[in-house]
Structures are given as structure tokens and as C-alpha cells.
Motif scaffolding. Structure first.
Motif, mmCIF file in Angstrom:
data_model
loop_
_atom_site.group_PDB
_atom_site.id
_atom_site.type_symbol
_atom_site.label_atom_id
_atom_site.label_comp_id
_atom_site.label_asym_id
_atom_site.label_seq_id
_atom_site.Cartn_x
_atom_site.Cartn_y
_atom_site.Cartn_z
ATOM 1 N N SER A 72 0.822 -1.209 0.000
ATOM 2 C CA SER A 72 0.000 0.000 0.000
ATOM 3 C C SER A 72 0.857 1.260 0.000
ATOM 4 O O SER A 72 0.497 2.265 -0.613
ATOM 5 N N HIS A 73 1.993 1.227 0.674
ATOM 6 C CA HIS A 73 2.878 2.386 0.690
ATOM 7 C C HIS A 73 3.571 2.557 -0.668
ATOM 8 O O HIS A 73 3.854 3.679 -1.081
ATOM 9 N N LEU A 74 3.818 1.458 -1.327
ATOM 10 C CA LEU A 74 4.515 1.517 -2.612
ATOM 11 C C LEU A 74 3.614 2.025 -3.725
ATOM 12 O O LEU A 74 4.071 2.725 -4.630
ATOM 13 N N ILE A 75 2.336 1.678 -3.665
ATOM 14 C CA ILE A 75 1.418 2.130 -4.711
ATOM 15 C C ILE A 75 0.548 3.299 -4.247
ATOM 16 O O ILE A 75 -0.176 3.899 -5.036
ATOM 17 N N VAL A 87 -3.037 5.984 1.117
ATOM 18 C CA VAL A 87 -2.342 5.460 2.295
ATOM 19 C C VAL A 87 -0.907 5.958 2.267
ATOM 20 O O VAL A 87 -0.263 5.968 1.216
ATOM 21 N N THR A 88 -0.416 6.380 3.425
ATOM 22 C CA THR A 88 0.981 6.780 3.578
ATOM 23 C C THR A 88 1.499 6.165 4.880
ATOM 24 O O THR A 88 0.723 5.609 5.663
ATOM 25 N N PRO A 89 2.804 6.292 5.159
ATOM 26 C CA PRO A 89 3.318 5.796 6.441
ATOM 27 C C PRO A 89 2.755 6.519 7.659
ATOM 28 O O PRO A 89 3.007 6.103 8.789
ATOM 29 N N ALA A 90 1.958 7.572 7.459
ATOM 30 C CA ALA A 90 1.376 8.309 8.579
ATOM 31 C C ALA A 90 0.115 7.665 9.128
ATOM 32 O O ALA A 90 -0.391 8.088 10.168
ATOM 33 N N VAL A 91 -0.415 6.641 8.425
ATOM 34 C CA VAL A 91 -1.678 6.032 8.842
ATOM 35 C C VAL A 91 -1.575 4.514 8.796
ATOM 36 O O VAL A 91 -0.749 3.948 8.086
#
Length: 277
Positions: A72-75, A87-91
């Protein structure tokens, strides 16, 4: 240019060697992303010639996934309840188990909903998208999480009905709601070492654990719910599978009625619900 199919097999092998749980699925998702095609149409494009810049992009994605960075972080997105969420690393990465919380919430009508621990907004915004006449408030301590949720609200077209606020639990909340819902940090500090690298290394720690017994948020939610529930309103929370009895006890002690523990599709305790008078 070589066809995409020739790049897929070594990618699957690399992910398998790295211990990725479903290497074939992840390699296909990342190849579709690199190629700019829909994942459900990837098979139709495997014989297409692969541009060198796209191949290099795909190989970079595979290397990052082999280092256990979440797909999810990659796409930059994850499907939840049939909708795509940024989606980002913040959630937290929206999880299939949390869709059970949506199903339970939709079991009864509501006009006003409060989501505590908003994250990506997948819970609140899904409920607003499913209920066009409802309005909601979402609260999160993280400004970065609120920024992600704001993007998702706009993408889903519900921003006019979603009031997103920064703060801790009930602190920025006024008024009463038909539904209070939360997927709070419920992993005990002692359990953090056992998490998969995708979770432990790449998801926000404050959304995973209370740095204590995993029950801190439920004590706060139970204690504050009746002050913010409308008559007959519900408090719905997601829990870890061993926490049902403890959380149900907090709800009952706080004066909530009709407390129930609901199981997920695997038969594990997953949701606790309580009602105001």
C-alpha cells in the motif's frame, strides 16, 4: 524490449526469498502499478513490450517490497469496502478485519457519527459514503493522518459532511452522536516485538500500541461515551482477539447497556458494542 511476463517470474522469486507472505500477488500488483494498468487487466498486458524506464521502476518497487515495505505504501493506496483510499506511512493500512466494523455500524441507521482515531479516514468516510444523509466528526492526534484523511474525503466526495479535527480522543468533541466508532491502538507493548516487519517498521507506532497493556484507549472510550451519545446511540470498537471480555467489562462498568462481543469471519472476537439508554 522484452515482454512484461519475463520480469514477473524473477520478481516473484525475489519476494519469496525475502519471506513475503504472498509473493505472486504482490509482484503482480507492483507490476500493474509500474506498467500503469489495472491489476485486474494485467494478464492482458503481460505480452506487451516493457519500456526500460518502467522496468527499472518495477525492479525498484520489488526491492522495496523485499525489504518488507507494505504494498500500500509503494502504490499509495489500499482498497477498503470497495473504495480506494490513499495510504501513507502516517496512517494504518486499512485492514479487511475492520470491514466488520463497517458492517456492524450499518446494521442500524444513524444520522451523526463520531470516529475517534481517524487515521486514513477509511471508517468514517466509508460510513458517510454509504449513508448520504449522515454527517460525521473525525478526530486524530496526528496532523499528518488528518492530511491523508482530508485527501480521502475529497476523493470520495464527502468532505462537506466530514468535520475532521486534531486532538486526543474526546478533547475536541462537542455534541452528541448516534454512533461513536473507533479502531484504537490495541497492541500491548509486550506484543510489539512479534509483529511482522511490514507493520512494526512501516506503520505509525502511536496507532498500533498504547505502550502499555493495549487497553488504555478502551478505558477512555468507555468513560467518555455516555457524555457524547444520543439516546439509544451506540459505541462500536474494534478489538484484539483476546480483549473481548476486558473491553466488555469496561463498557458495562461505564453504564452502557446491551453490551455484546461480535466475532469476525474467522470466529475470533473482533468488535464490542454497547448502547446508551
Amino acid at each position: 524490449m522484452t515482454p512484461w511476463a519475463q520480469h514477473l517470474v524473477p520478481a516473484v522469486q525475489a519476494l519469496r526469498a525475502a519471506g513475503v507472505a504472498d509473493p505472486a500477488r504482490d509482484a503482480r500488483l507492483l507490476l500493474a502499478h509500474a506498467a500503469g494498468v489495472s491489476p485486474d487487466r494485467l494478464t492482458l498486458h503481460l505480452a506487451d513490450p516493457a519500456p526500460q524506464d518502467a522496468v527499472l521502476r518495477f525492479q525498484g518497487l520489488i526491492a522495496r517490497r523485499a525489504a518488507r515495505e507494505p504494498v500500500s505504501h509503494l502504490i499509495g493506496q489500499r482498497l477498503f469496502w470497495g473504495r480506494s483510499f490513499a495510504v501513507t506511512p502516517a496512517v494504518l493500512d486499512p485492514r479487511p478485519e475492520t470491514e466488520g466494523l463497517i458492517a456492524a455500524a450499518l446494521d442500524r441507521p444513524f444520522a451523526r457519527v463520531l470516529d475517534l482515531g481517524l487515521g486514513s479516514g477509511c471508517i468514517l468516510l466509508t460510513l458517510l459514503a454509504e449513508c448520504p444523509d449522515a454527517t460525521g466528526v473525525g478526530v486524530d492526534l496526528s496532523a499528518k493522518a488528518l492530511a491523508v484523511a482530508t485527501v480521502n474525503a475529497a476523493t470520495l466526495g464527502v468532505q462537506a459532511r466530514a468535520d475532521l479535527r486534531q486532538g486526543s480522543w474526546f478533547d475536541p468533541v462537542t455534541g452528541r452522536f448516534d454512533l461513536i466508532i473507533s479502531n484504537p491502538p490495541y497492541i500491548a507493548q509486550a506484543e510489539m516485538a512479534g509483529l511482522a516487519p511490514e507493520v512494526a517498521l512501516h506503520e505509525p507506532r502511536m496507532a498500533l500500541t498504547d505502550e502499555a497493556d493495549g487497553l488504555t484507549a478502551y478505558r477512555i472510550l468507555a468513560a467518555g461515551a455516555l457524555g457524547h451519545l444520543a439516546p439509544g446511540g451506540r459505541l462500536l470498537v474494534e478489538i484484539g482477539p483476546s480483549q473481548g471480555q476486558a473491553v466488555a467489562g469496561f463498557f458495562a462498568a461505564a453504564g452502557l447497556l446491551g453490551v455484546q462481543i461480535l466475532a469476525d469471519m474467522d470466529g475470533r472476537d473482533r468488535i464490542v458494542v454497547g448502547h446508551a439508554r
